[in-house]
Scaffold this motif. Structure first.
Motif, mmCIF file in Angstrom:
data_model
loop_
_atom_site.group_PDB
_atom_site.id
_atom_site.type_symbol
_atom_site.label_atom_id
_atom_site.label_comp_id
_atom_site.label_asym_id
_atom_site.label_seq_id
_atom_site.Cartn_x
_atom_site.Cartn_y
_atom_site.Cartn_z
ATOM 1 N N SER A 125 0.826 -1.211 0.000
ATOM 2 C CA SER A 125 0.000 0.000 0.000
ATOM 3 C C SER A 125 0.861 1.263 0.000
ATOM 4 C CB SER A 125 -0.946 0.003 1.199
ATOM 5 O OG SER A 125 -0.234 -0.040 2.410
ATOM 6 N N THR A 126 2.011 1.213 0.690
ATOM 7 C CA THR A 126 2.917 2.361 0.698
ATOM 8 C C THR A 126 3.472 2.614 -0.697
ATOM 9 O OG1 THR A 126 3.557 1.891 2.983
ATOM 10 C CG2 THR A 126 4.985 3.353 1.741
ATOM 11 N N VAL A 127 3.882 1.538 -1.370
ATOM 12 C CA VAL A 127 4.392 1.674 -2.740
ATOM 13 C C VAL A 127 3.288 2.164 -3.668
ATOM 14 C CG1 VAL A 127 5.425 0.470 -4.692
ATOM 15 C CG2 VAL A 127 6.134 -0.105 -2.361
ATOM 16 N N ASN A 128 2.085 1.619 -3.522
ATOM 17 C CA ASN A 128 0.963 2.046 -4.358
ATOM 18 C C ASN A 128 0.696 3.538 -4.211
ATOM 19 O OD1 ASN A 128 0.603 -0.569 -5.235
ATOM 20 N ND2 ASN A 128 -1.128 -1.001 -3.873
ATOM 21 N N ALA A 129 0.822 4.040 -2.988
ATOM 22 C CA ALA A 129 0.592 5.467 -2.750
ATOM 23 C C ALA A 129 1.636 6.316 -3.469
ATOM 24 C CB ALA A 129 0.608 5.748 -1.252
ATOM 25 N N GLU A 135 1.946 9.671 -10.578
ATOM 26 C CA GLU A 135 1.137 9.784 -11.790
ATOM 27 C C GLU A 135 0.124 10.933 -11.708
ATOM 28 O OE1 GLU A 135 -0.486 5.895 -12.401
ATOM 29 O OE2 GLU A 135 1.419 5.072 -13.124
ATOM 30 N N SER A 136 -0.534 11.088 -10.541
ATOM 31 C CA SER A 136 -1.603 12.087 -10.432
ATOM 32 C C SER A 136 -1.095 13.499 -10.158
ATOM 33 C CB SER A 136 -2.595 11.675 -9.339
ATOM 34 O OG SER A 136 -1.960 11.617 -8.072
ATOM 35 N N ILE A 140 4.130 11.556 -13.806
ATOM 36 C CA ILE A 140 5.246 10.635 -14.046
ATOM 37 C C ILE A 140 4.667 9.227 -14.144
ATOM 38 C CG2 ILE A 140 7.390 9.685 -13.137
ATOM 39 C CD1 ILE A 140 7.808 12.322 -11.648
ATOM 40 N N GLU A 141 4.740 8.654 -15.325
ATOM 41 C CA GLU A 141 4.132 7.336 -15.553
ATOM 42 C C GLU A 141 5.110 6.217 -15.210
ATOM 43 O OE1 GLU A 141 2.000 4.765 -19.149
ATOM 44 O OE2 GLU A 141 2.452 6.895 -19.417
ATOM 45 N N MET A 142 4.640 5.248 -14.437
ATOM 46 C CA MET A 142 5.436 4.083 -14.041
ATOM 47 C C MET A 142 4.745 2.816 -14.531
ATOM 48 S SD MET A 142 7.851 5.596 -12.269
ATOM 49 C CE MET A 142 8.588 4.360 -11.211
#
Length: 285
Positions: A125-129, A135-136, A140-142
């Motif tokens: 969840s930390t990485v997802n945040a 991105e938002s 920066i697109e990953m």
């Protein structure tokens, strides 16, 4: 880590080392393992294993692999290649997991390392945040990587190059957001020979105080081996910090151009032949 039956290898292990005097570390992909094994490389692998067996017996050398691949991938690559002997230890998932190979070919986790991992605040969840904010908020697109397999303590992404100015700014932002969440973050130019795309960066999120360099520090301390008795070999930018933690740190002749620009010690031969020739210089027989 939770009492499940340990994984096993069909390869035989090296003999146990009674009192470790030297340690040799090697990256896996495009270092100890070539993705295109030629007849020459098969010969080099056999010669390396024969020589390492002698080093283990005569000089109490401990040998292991540190890699971004997960354990299943490591086992598959070495068993399906030309290797006959499994290293003493495998530090996989970018140096976030550490396994020792026993005489039965079982991979046993290092409990002290497991204890270190469990004290971190690394979560999906930390990485997802972080990815969502990149991105938002910063456009920066990953792109998530899937070829290395899933891991509880390592999440891999690609960042595709745009231009030098933009890339520098974006990479700095990725590092900053990871640091703010107390996560480690390794970013290096991809190596297509290892299966990565061209024109991209590897972006790896891991717990703090883990990774390839941290594994070397941990194992050196575990066995109380002097820095002057340590060796490491790699092929790309994500190996450079690891190489700095040993006295004899080499990029192989087949290393990436970008990595070679940043490191002085380079072997004259590729893959296991390059590793073998350096060891022969230090351990003549």
């Amino acid at each position: 880590m939770n009492g499940h039956k340990p994984q096993k290898t069909t390869l035989r292990p090296y003999d146990d080392v009674n009192q470790t005097q030297f340690i040799v570390y090697a990256d896996l992909d495009e270092t100890f393992y070539s993705h295109q094994i030629t007849n020459e490389e098969e010969t080099s692998i056999k010669a390396f294993e024969n020589y390492m067996e002698c080093l283990v017996k005569r000089h109490q050398v401990l040998f292991g692999v540190i890699t971004g691949s997960n354990l299943d991938s490591v086992i598959q690559k070495l068993e399906n290649g030309s290797h006959q002997i499994m290293p003493h230890f495998i530090a996989c998932d970018l140096g976030t997991m550490l396994y020792w190979v026993n005489k039965n070919g079982e991979f046993l986790p290092d409990q002290a390392w497991v204890d270190r991992l469990m004290k971190t605040n690394f979560t999906q969840s930390t990485v997802n945040a972080i990815i969502q904010n990149l991105e938002s908020l910063y456009n920066i697109e990953m792109t998530a990587q899937t070829q290395l397999g899933s891991s509880s303590f390592k999440k891999n992404y690609y960042y595709y190059m745009i231009d030098d100015h933009t890339d520098t700014k974006n990479i700095e932002m990725i590092r900053d957001l990871a640091h703010n969440q107390e996560l480690g973050c390794n970013i290096n130019i991809c190596n297509p020979l290892a299966g990565d795309p061209e024109g991209a960066y590897d972006v790896d999120f891991i717990p703090q105080n883990t990774g390839k360099a941290a594994i070397i520090e941990f194992i050196n301390q575990k066995f109380q081996v002097d820095r002057e008795n340590t060796f490491a070999f790699g092929d790309s930018g994500n190996d450079l910090e690891m190489l700095s933690k040993v006295e004899h740190g080499y990029l192989l002749d087949n290393a990436t151009i970008d990595a070679k620009k940043q490191h002085e010690k380079i072997t004259t031969d590729p893959y296991t032949k390059g590793i073998l020739n350096i060891l022969k210089e230090h351990f003549p027989m």
